[in-house]
Design a protein around this motif. Structure first.
Motif, short mmCIF file in Angstrom:
data_model
loop_
_atom_site.label_atom_id
_atom_site.label_comp_id
_atom_site.label_asym_id
_atom_site.label_seq_id
_atom_site.Cartn_x
_atom_site.Cartn_y
_atom_site.Cartn_z
N SER A 157 0.32 -1.67 0.04
CA SER A 157 -0.07 -0.03 0.12
C SER A 157 1.06 0.90 -0.09
N MET A 158 2.04 1.16 0.80
CA MET A 158 3.01 3.04 1.15
C MET A 158 3.62 2.61 -0.58
N VAL A 159 4.26 1.70 -1.12
CA VAL A 159 4.61 2.49 -2.20
C VAL A 159 3.72 2.66 -3.48
N ALA A 160 2.51 1.47 -3.75
CA ALA A 160 1.60 2.05 -4.41
C ALA A 160 0.87 3.33 -4.20
N MET A 161 1.09 3.79 -2.66
CA MET A 161 0.62 6.01 -2.58
C MET A 161 2.00 5.98 -3.50
N SER A 162 3.03 5.95 -2.61
CA SER A 162 3.90 6.75 -3.06
C SER A 162 4.22 6.89 -4.82
N ILE A 163 3.76 5.41 -5.57
CA ILE A 163 3.83 6.32 -6.86
C ILE A 163 2.02 6.81 -7.74
N ALA A 164 1.52 6.31 -7.09
CA ALA A 164 0.10 6.95 -7.36
C ALA A 164 -0.10 8.36 -6.78
N LEU A 165 0.16 8.44 -6.21
CA LEU A 165 -0.18 10.13 -5.33
C LEU A 165 0.87 11.08 -6.00
N LEU A 167 1.76 10.89 -9.41
CA LEU A 167 1.67 10.18 -10.79
C LEU A 167 0.03 11.62 -10.65
N PHE A 168 -0.64 11.12 -9.92
CA PHE A 168 -2.97 11.58 -9.41
C PHE A 168 -2.22 13.27 -9.58
N ALA A 169 -1.24 13.63 -9.10
CA ALA A 169 -0.99 15.29 -8.50
C ALA A 169 -0.54 16.25 -9.69
N PHE A 170 -0.41 15.70 -10.61
CA PHE A 170 0.77 16.17 -11.76
C PHE A 170 -0.22 15.99 -12.47
N LEU A 171 -1.35 14.95 -12.94
CA LEU A 171 -2.56 15.14 -14.30
C LEU A 171 -3.47 16.57 -13.83
N LEU A 172 -3.85 16.08 -12.01
CA LEU A 172 -4.40 17.59 -11.63
C LEU A 172 -3.77 18.57 -11.73
N ASP A 187 0.74 21.88 -5.01
CA ASP A 187 -0.89 22.32 -4.23
C ASP A 187 -1.55 21.14 -4.67
N THR A 188 -1.85 20.86 -5.89
CA THR A 188 -2.04 19.32 -5.83
C THR A 188 -2.39 18.19 -5.46
N LEU A 189 -0.74 18.36 -4.75
CA LEU A 189 -0.32 17.34 -3.98
C LEU A 189 -0.50 17.36 -2.00
N LYS A 190 -0.62 18.38 -2.46
CA LYS A 190 -1.38 18.19 -0.99
C LYS A 190 -3.07 18.49 -0.66
N ALA A 191 -3.27 18.35 -2.20
CA ALA A 191 -4.95 18.50 -1.66
C ALA A 191 -4.98 17.12 -1.74
N LEU A 192 -4.79 16.67 -3.00
CA LEU A 192 -5.13 14.63 -2.66
C LEU A 192 -5.01 14.01 -1.74
N VAL A 234 -14.04 15.01 -4.59
CA VAL A 234 -14.67 15.78 -5.48
C VAL A 234 -14.28 16.88 -6.13
N VAL A 235 -15.61 18.18 -5.15
CA VAL A 235 -15.58 18.90 -4.83
C VAL A 235 -14.34 20.09 -4.04
N SER A 236 -13.41 18.88 -3.03
CA SER A 236 -12.33 20.21 -2.48
C SER A 236 -11.62 19.95 -4.32
N LEU A 237 -11.53 19.28 -4.68
CA LEU A 237 -10.40 18.88 -5.73
C LEU A 237 -11.18 20.19 -7.21
N VAL A 238 -11.92 19.67 -7.77
CA VAL A 238 -11.98 20.74 -8.52
C VAL A 238 -12.62 22.26 -8.33
N SER A 239 -12.62 22.71 -7.17
CA SER A 239 -12.74 23.73 -7.16
C SER A 239 -11.35 24.22 -6.15
#
Length: 325
Positions: A157-165, A167-172, A187-192, A234-239
């Protein structure tokens, strides 16, 4: 000192600070503020103090007039920031304060000015990883006697989150930047990372309600908790760093998620009925401090399961019969 701004579609494209009155505005080269537009007269209007000392813009007999909003006026008092129109030209006139320079705190700077280093990024990443660990630990299956590889589950779980977070922060970040948001990847990394902690909170609340609510009410509350968690995420991320009031945006996303949620639930329910799949309506949790929660009769539950199985079998038989025809 007077500030005069030339506007185009409500946005200032030229500004002049004029220290002395009177100020003549027009197309003529001898005007203090020149407007190179054919709809403006050579000496269109004059800005000066009236007999009572009020700052006033006076029409000088121009062909296309002086307008405030939709009203054509011979003169207009300038009180604070005032927008007017001379012919086809929109102006903004404002007295400039001579107060001392205002000191700006770091917290008042725009978001893109808040530069953060690797330590901030690492802290946000650790926050998200800890959220994933908490989610794993709060899952009752993690503490099952048949679970022999808890350490590997945590590490995975730690490895998966270390990779996914990241990546998704950059896409966001890319998506919000394309929408005109003023932010950084931090900012997006902190929000996620903060959104990840909504999942352990959901597990805690669901477990708590299990020990105080009966089965049907527990199922309803569990669905409501899932909906609230999804909408809040969703609302916290899109806003994120969206200027202005986000209430309308939050309501729109909540409505869209609700419609999609209801549609998927209805489709799944119809598909399950068509395939003859019985629906489970029970939940099992270990006792805490001797309390096992609201219990129901096992015999009554098995009777309901049997009846549901019979109904599912009949429905499946009807489907097969209709297909044979």
């Amino acid at each position: 000192m007077i500030a005069i701004r030339l506007l185009r579609e409500g946005v200032a494209i030229r500004e002049a600070l004029l220290p002395a009155l009177p100020i003549v505005v027009g197309r003529g080269p001898d005007c203090q503020f020149v407007l190179a537009d054919a709809s403006v007269s050579r000496a269109h209007a004059r800005l000066d103090r009236d007999a009572e000392g009020r700052l006033t813009l006076v029409d000088l007999g121009s062909r296309n007039g002086l307008y405030l909003g939709s009203r054509r006026l011979p003169s207009a008092a300038i009180e604070g920031v005032t927008r007017c129109r001379l012919g086809n030209v929109e102006l903004e006139i404002a007295p400039v304060s001579e107060d001392p320079t205002l000191e700006v705190a770091l917290s008042a700077l725009p978001h893109e000015e808040h530069r953060r280093g690797l330590l901030h990024h690492a802290a946000y990443l650790v926050l998200g990883v800890l959220g994933a660990v908490a989610m794993e630990v709060l899952n009752p299956g993690f503490w099952s006697p048949w679970q022999r590889n808890r350490a590997s589950e945590l590490v995975g779980s730690m490895v998966a989150m270390s990779i996914a977070l990241p990546l998704f922060a950059f896409l966001l970040f890319v998506a919000l930047k394309a929408a005109g948001r003023r932010l950084r990847v931090a900012d997006t990394l902190k929000a996620l990372a903060q959104v990840v902690w909504l999942l352990p909170l959901y597990l805690v609340l669901r477990t708590l309600f299990h020990y105080v609510l009966p089965g049907p009410a527990l199922a309803l509350v569990s669905q409501a908790l899932v909906w609230v968690t999804l909408v809040a995420s969703v609302v916290s991320l899109v806003s994120l760093h969206r200027p202005g009031n986000n209430r309308a945006l939050a309501l729109a996303w909540a409505l869209a998620i609700t419609v999609l949620w209801a549609g998927l639930g209805l489709t799944g329910s119809l598909a399950a009925r068509r395939l003859g799949m019985p629906q489970n309506d029970y939940a099992v949790r270990p006792p805490i401090a001797g309390r096992s929660g609201v219990a129901s009769s096992l015999d009554a539950y098995l009777e309901r399961v049997g009846a549901a199985g019979d109904e599912a079998a009949e429905a499946a038989e009807e489907v097969r019969a209709s297909q044979d025809r």
